[in-house]
Design a protein around this motif. Structure first.
Motif, mmCIF file in Angstrom:
data_model
loop_
_atom_site.group_PDB
_atom_site.id
_atom_site.type_symbol
_atom_site.label_atom_id
_atom_site.label_comp_id
_atom_site.label_asym_id
_atom_site.label_seq_id
_atom_site.Cartn_x
_atom_site.Cartn_y
_atom_site.Cartn_z
ATOM 1 N N PRO A 166 0.834 -1.208 -0.043
ATOM 2 C CA PRO A 166 -0.653 0.052 0.015
ATOM 3 C C PRO A 166 1.430 1.375 0.120
ATOM 4 O O PRO A 166 2.552 1.393 0.101
ATOM 5 C CB PRO A 166 -0.720 -0.231 1.432
ATOM 6 C CG PRO A 166 -0.053 -1.275 2.474
ATOM 7 C CD PRO A 166 0.741 -2.186 1.252
ATOM 8 N N LEU A 167 0.374 2.290 -0.119
ATOM 9 C CA LEU A 167 0.377 3.775 -0.609
ATOM 10 C C LEU A 167 1.586 3.975 0.252
ATOM 11 O O LEU A 167 3.114 4.619 1.123
ATOM 12 C CB LEU A 167 -0.291 4.630 -1.249
ATOM 13 C CG LEU A 167 -0.377 4.386 -2.616
ATOM 14 C CD1 LEU A 167 -1.301 5.734 -3.407
ATOM 15 C CD2 LEU A 167 0.836 4.083 -3.215
ATOM 16 N N GLN A 168 0.448 3.668 1.731
ATOM 17 C CA GLN A 168 1.382 4.437 2.870
ATOM 18 C C GLN A 168 2.522 3.410 3.559
ATOM 19 O O GLN A 168 2.553 3.847 4.900
ATOM 20 C CB GLN A 168 0.037 4.452 4.182
ATOM 21 C CG GLN A 168 -0.104 2.958 4.821
ATOM 22 C CD GLN A 168 -1.911 2.238 4.048
ATOM 23 O OE1 GLN A 168 -1.851 3.244 2.812
ATOM 24 N NE2 GLN A 168 -2.605 1.282 4.423
ATOM 25 N N PHE A 169 2.973 2.676 3.115
ATOM 26 C CA PHE A 169 4.123 2.012 3.471
ATOM 27 C C PHE A 169 5.075 2.191 2.863
ATOM 28 O O PHE A 169 5.659 1.939 1.656
ATOM 29 C CB PHE A 169 3.439 0.131 3.422
ATOM 30 C CG PHE A 169 4.670 -0.967 3.866
ATOM 31 C CD1 PHE A 169 4.876 -1.307 5.772
ATOM 32 C CD2 PHE A 169 5.996 -1.816 3.040
ATOM 33 C CE1 PHE A 169 6.006 -1.766 6.116
ATOM 34 C CE2 PHE A 169 6.760 -2.477 3.195
ATOM 35 C CZ PHE A 169 6.877 -2.249 5.027
ATOM 36 N N LYS A 170 6.651 2.426 3.789
ATOM 37 C CA LYS A 170 7.373 3.157 3.050
ATOM 38 C C LYS A 170 8.904 2.110 3.873
ATOM 39 O O LYS A 170 8.603 1.781 4.971
ATOM 40 C CB LYS A 170 7.934 4.499 3.922
ATOM 41 C CG LYS A 170 8.999 4.940 2.662
ATOM 42 C CD LYS A 170 9.490 5.747 3.972
ATOM 43 C CE LYS A 170 11.001 6.944 3.581
ATOM 44 N NZ LYS A 170 11.401 7.553 3.973
ATOM 45 N N LYS A 181 13.788 -12.989 1.083
ATOM 46 C CA LYS A 181 14.132 -11.257 1.387
ATOM 47 C C LYS A 181 13.640 -10.276 2.841
ATOM 48 O O LYS A 181 12.602 -11.314 2.735
ATOM 49 C CB LYS A 181 13.181 -10.765 -0.058
ATOM 50 C CG LYS A 181 13.291 -9.140 0.003
ATOM 51 C CD LYS A 181 12.542 -9.101 -0.841
ATOM 52 C CE LYS A 181 12.232 -10.130 -2.202
ATOM 53 N NZ LYS A 181 11.299 -9.322 -3.720
ATOM 54 N N ILE A 182 14.134 -9.809 3.098
ATOM 55 C CA ILE A 182 13.621 -9.142 4.445
ATOM 56 C C ILE A 182 13.861 -7.495 3.819
ATOM 57 O O ILE A 182 14.431 -7.538 3.914
ATOM 58 C CB ILE A 182 14.983 -9.336 5.386
ATOM 59 C CG1 ILE A 182 15.314 -10.937 6.129
ATOM 60 C CG2 ILE A 182 14.450 -8.341 6.449
ATOM 61 C CD1 ILE A 182 13.760 -11.102 6.320
ATOM 62 N N ILE A 183 12.600 -7.116 4.498
ATOM 63 C CA ILE A 183 11.770 -6.168 4.477
ATOM 64 C C ILE A 183 11.909 -5.387 5.221
ATOM 65 O O ILE A 183 10.908 -5.663 6.187
ATOM 66 C CB ILE A 183 10.769 -6.114 3.649
ATOM 67 C CG1 ILE A 183 10.888 -6.655 1.902
ATOM 68 C CG2 ILE A 183 10.351 -4.248 2.547
ATOM 69 C CD1 ILE A 183 9.500 -6.900 0.799
ATOM 70 N N PHE A 184 12.373 -3.987 5.376
ATOM 71 C CA PHE A 184 11.918 -3.349 7.163
ATOM 72 C C PHE A 184 11.255 -2.161 6.673
ATOM 73 O O PHE A 184 11.841 -1.554 5.332
ATOM 74 C CB PHE A 184 13.467 -2.723 7.319
ATOM 75 C CG PHE A 184 14.132 -4.106 7.776
ATOM 76 C CD1 PHE A 184 14.455 -4.191 9.692
ATOM 77 C CD2 PHE A 184 14.912 -4.360 6.515
ATOM 78 C CE1 PHE A 184 15.130 -5.319 9.867
ATOM 79 C CE2 PHE A 184 15.955 -5.694 7.689
ATOM 80 C CZ PHE A 184 16.314 -5.962 8.467
ATOM 81 N N GLY A 185 10.142 -1.733 6.757
ATOM 82 C CA GLY A 185 8.946 -0.588 6.496
ATOM 83 C C GLY A 185 8.377 -0.090 7.545
ATOM 84 O O GLY A 185 9.056 -0.469 8.646
ATOM 85 N N LYS A 186 8.546 1.252 7.783
ATOM 86 C CA LYS A 186 6.846 1.592 8.607
ATOM 87 C C LYS A 186 6.164 2.732 7.564
ATOM 88 O O LYS A 186 6.359 2.095 6.159
ATOM 89 C CB LYS A 186 8.191 3.130 9.487
ATOM 90 C CG LYS A 186 8.507 3.823 8.211
ATOM 91 C CD LYS A 186 9.489 5.503 8.937
ATOM 92 C CE LYS A 186 9.549 6.056 7.706
ATOM 93 N NZ LYS A 186 10.314 7.615 8.876
#
Length: 189
Positions: A166-170, A181-186
């Motif tokens: 979603p757009l709100q996930f950076k 694959k490890i993804i770190f986000g906020k």
């Protein structure tokens, strides 16, 4: 499988004989925790944090957080074989007072969730690699505001997955380790 650092460093954890349960490998877990602790792009402190371990499996991620002084971990898992091992690992480390296990489907639990003040500093999400629509899950987590404003969401995926978010996930950081694959986000609120 073992605890890498902190109060329970070196403690071995029970692991499944069933190959359908896929615990996070020590090397990958160690890399994730090194980034959470030392990355200049990720701001996170384990001390006194609340952790949500989704698709918890044997609990290695959430237990590692507790070893590093997290205040509490909520584990959500629906597979009975994994829950049996998770309970044994919690008992072995005597962490019953700092943990809670919810036996439920993740999406159903999030949709039903009615405790708006319960927010987490760190969410670890390790869905089965065959899970296709991660965007809906991330959207649910965002809509229910499960993550605190400065919280971090760590997502474990198959290295070749091409997920939409979603757009709100950076995405703050993304790393490949073997098949993972490890993804770190906020979230941008």
């Amino acid at each position: 499988m073992r605890i890498i650092a902190g109060k329970f460093k070196g403690s071995t954890l029970f692991i499944p004989k069933d190959k359908s349960i896929r615990p996070l490998k020590d090397m990958v877990r160690e890399s994730v925790f090194n980034l959470l602790t030392h990355s200049k792009r990720i701001t996170f402190k384990f001390e006194e944090s609340k952790v949500l371990d989704l698709f918890a499996g044997t609990g290695s991620f959430g237990l590692e957080c507790l070893s590093r002084q997290a205040n509490e971990t909520l584990f959500i898992e629906k597979e009975i074989k994994a829950i049996t091992i998770l309970k044994k690992n919690i008992s072995k480390l005597k962490l019953e007072k700092k943990t809670k296990i919810i036996v439920d489907d993740i999406s159903i639990w999030i949709k039903r969730r009615d405790v708006p003040e319960l927010k987490f500093d760190l969410i670890f999400c390790d869905p089965p690699f065959r899970t296709i629509n991660i965007e809906n899950l991330i959207e649910l987590i965002s809509n229910k505001k499960l993550l605190k404003n400065k919280g971090v969401l760590v997502l474990h995926r198959y290295k070749k997955s091409n997920d939409k978010f979603p757009l709100q996930f950076k995405i703050i950081e993304e790393r490949i380790y073997g098949l993972s694959k490890i993804i770190f986000g906020k979230f941008l609120f």
